[in-house]
Write an enzyme that holds these catalytic residues in place. Structure first.
Site, short mmCIF file in Angstrom:
data_model
loop_
_atom_site.label_atom_id
_atom_site.label_comp_id
_atom_site.label_asym_id
_atom_site.label_seq_id
_atom_site.Cartn_x
_atom_site.Cartn_y
_atom_site.Cartn_z
N GLY A 1 0.83 -1.20 0.00
CA GLY A 1 0.00 0.00 0.00
C GLY A 1 0.86 1.24 0.00
O GLY A 1 2.05 1.20 -0.32
N ASP B 1 -1.50 12.27 16.45
CA ASP B 1 -0.57 12.59 15.38
C ASP B 1 -1.19 12.17 14.04
O ASP B 1 -0.77 11.18 13.44
CB ASP B 1 0.77 11.88 15.60
CG ASP B 1 1.83 12.33 14.58
OD1 ASP B 1 1.56 13.28 13.82
OD2 ASP B 1 2.91 11.72 14.54
#
Length: 265
Positions: A73, A159
């Site tokens: 990916g 984050d």
């Protein structure tokens, strides 16, 4: 690491801030290994938020090794953060009672504005306190920390940088690197993502996919947490000696301070 897997496996560092992640390969088979990952990983895997956890092994020295399926990916591009699938996955995370239950079991206490502000004051004690922009931001945080809407605390990633979003070749979206997860106001994650990646005139559309509408209370909460995170980034990069990054975040802080009235409309 090779001793855990047996002969024929090749193990190489996979990068990351902790240096505890590895890629293991045997022929066409690939695994993502991590040392001393949180038990939280098992719940994230079960919820489909990270790639599938395959096994966990405890070593004689007490270290715990986890193995996840290595999926082909790519990271999301910055412009893709505006996509509805990002909003929908973040909503799923924030609404997960299983994730929240596990973090409570691990002893995570809710992160309040008071806790965040006091941590920043401690970090900046005698450091950058003659900086006008830093002082202005700290003053704003102090004056407004008790005036934020009270909302139910959820599991926040902390984050949501586009580098932590992975889109697999199979068409699945994941949010990885959960070492900094906390229990906090969802505006902590939402604010960072919108300020960093989504033009203000598109906030309403993005939030509609998340399941919220733009309100003055939400804007104020997002601004407060983004301002706090910007100060934390200045401190962290200064501590690491990465002064180019410090200057980047100080410019961001200057813009946030300048646009304070606009951001809180």
């Amino acid at each position: 690491m090779e001793n855990i897997l047996g002969e024929g496996w090749q193990v190489t560092p996979a990068g990351g801030a902790t240096g505890e992640a590895y890629l293991a390969q045997y022929g066409d088979e690939k695994l993502f290994l991590k040392r001393n990952s949180s038990p939280f990983l098992a719940v994230l895997s079960a919820e489909g938020i990270v790639p599938k956890l395959l096994w966990t092994k405890r070593l004689e020295n007490g270290d715990v090794i986890t193995a996840q399926k290595w999926l082909p990916g790519r990271e999301l591009k910055a412009f893709e953060m505006k996509k509805p699938r990002v909003a929908k996955l973040l909503r799923k995370i924030h609404r997960s009672s299983e994730l929240l239950r596990m973090l409570h079991r691990l002893g995570k206490k809710p992160l309040s504005p008071d806790v965040i502000y006091n941590d920043l004051i401690q970090k900046f004690e005698g450091h950058y306190r003659n900086d006008v922009e830093v002082e202005s931001a700290l003053t704003y945080l102090a004056s407004n920390k008790d005036n934020l809407d009270h909302v139910e605390k959820v599991v926040c990633h902390c984050d949501v940088n586009h580098n932590n979003w992975m889109f697999s070749d199979e068409g699945n979206l994941y949010l990885i690197d959960w070492d900094g997860a906390v229990v906090a106001d969802p505006a902590l994650d939402i604010g960072m993502l919108l300020y960093w990646y989504v033009p203000k005139n598109e906030w309403g559309d993005w939030l509609s996919h998340y399941g919220l509408s733009v309100t003055q209370g939400l804007r104020k909460r997002m601004y407060w947490y983004v301002l706090a995170q910007t100060l934390l980034s200045i401190y962290w990069y200064d501590y690491k000696g990465l002064y180019g990054e410090v200057e980047y975040w100080k410019r961001d802080l200057l813009n946030l301070n300048k646009n304070r009235l606009i951001d809180n409309d």
